[in-house]
Design an enzyme around this catalytic site. Structure first.
Site, mmCIF file in Angstrom:
data_model
loop_
_atom_site.group_PDB
_atom_site.id
_atom_site.type_symbol
_atom_site.label_atom_id
_atom_site.label_comp_id
_atom_site.label_asym_id
_atom_site.label_seq_id
_atom_site.Cartn_x
_atom_site.Cartn_y
_atom_site.Cartn_z
ATOM 1 C CD GLU A 12 -2.573 1.108 2.733
ATOM 2 O OE1 GLU A 12 -3.651 1.711 2.804
ATOM 3 O OE2 GLU A 12 -2.094 0.444 3.684
ATOM 4 C CB CYS B 241 -4.303 -1.746 4.444
ATOM 5 S SG CYS B 241 -3.323 -1.750 5.979
ATOM 6 C CE LYS C 139 -7.422 1.136 3.557
ATOM 7 N NZ LYS C 139 -6.277 1.715 4.300
#
Length: 258
Positions: A43, A143, A109
């Site tokens: 990331e 994540c 995300k």
């Protein structure tokens, strides 16, 4: 169906220094000597996990995208990882997937890390991405997405490999290991979790621990707290055989995300 070879890159990231990070990533990729189909980066591999995108974010025609396009073409391997993107006056933590032919896929995300203030700075995504590579269906996440099994649910075996590209801090290493295995077992798929090492100016440190897990929950590879470049071959016949012999997926609950 052919097997799939994936390469994880676990680097030390220098805070807010895009040029040095890109140069370092390129030097690590040049260390790949075996055949590979996909390179996975952490990331925000070019800046570190930043809450100051006004200082380092890029547009989709920026330096980091150009870098990935060039490098993917040169090594003839697909490459993916996330960067901070500025688009239409909004910031996104965006995973970009680059194929050697120049085709680009993106995933924004979905789950923004509120404990770090990410939800106040970045805009969330609202849709999945699924990429087909050599007949394999691959679904990338970023994540904090790892903590939300509904979002990553593999309904009707929609994908074969889940990717979690991350800056996962050392203080929660045990969560990382357990959750990666859980996502692989419950979704009857391979899971690749790609982390980084080093520390940021905000005091967070990262111990790596990048892992590749199979559909049974077995660890095929687990990195330590040093930089690494590792290629692992995934067996499609093994995956298919397991799904046929233990078809728990057929009894999964049906639901629709609102």
């Amino acid at each position: 169906m052919n097997n799939l070879k994936i390469t994880i890159i676990q680097p030390e990231i220098i805070w807010h220094d895009t040029d040095k990070n890109l140069d370092h990533i390129e030097s690590m990729i040049k260390k790949i000597h075996s055949q590979s189909d996909l390179i996975i980066l952490p990331e925000m591999f070019n800046t570190g996990f930043t809450m100051k995108p006004e200082d380092v974010s890029e547009e989709m025609n920026g330096t980091s995208i150009d870098f990935l396009l060039r490098l993917s073409r040169e090594v003839d391997i697909s490459i993916t990882g996330s960067i901070a993107i500025n688009e239409n006056n909004h910031y996104y933590n965006r995973l970009v997937w680059i194929n050697p032919d120049g085709i680009i896929f993106t995933y924004d995300k979905r789950h923004l890390f509120r404990m770090g203030g990410e939800d106040k700075i970045y805009s969330p995504g609202n849709s999945h991405l699924k990429v087909n590579l050599k007949g394999w269906n691959i679904r990338p996440f970023i994540c904090y997405d790892l903590r939300f099994p509904v979002w990553s649910r593999n309904s009707m075996m929609n994908y074969d490999l889940a990717i979690f590209t991350a800056n996962w801090p050392a203080v929660r290493d045990s969560h990382w290991d357990i959750l990666l295995r859980a996502r692989a077992i419950e979704n009857q798929c391979y899971v690749a979790g790609i982390n980084r090492i080093g520390s940021d100016s905000n005091g967070l440190s990262y111990n790596g621990g990048s892992s590749i897990i199979d559909f049974f929950g077995n660890t095929l590879f687990h990195a330590n707290d040093e930089e690494c470049v590792q290629t692992v071959e995934l067996s499609y016949s093994g995956l298919l055989s397991y799904r046929e012999s233990f078809p728990a997926w057929k009894d999964s609950d049906k639901f629709t995300l609102c």
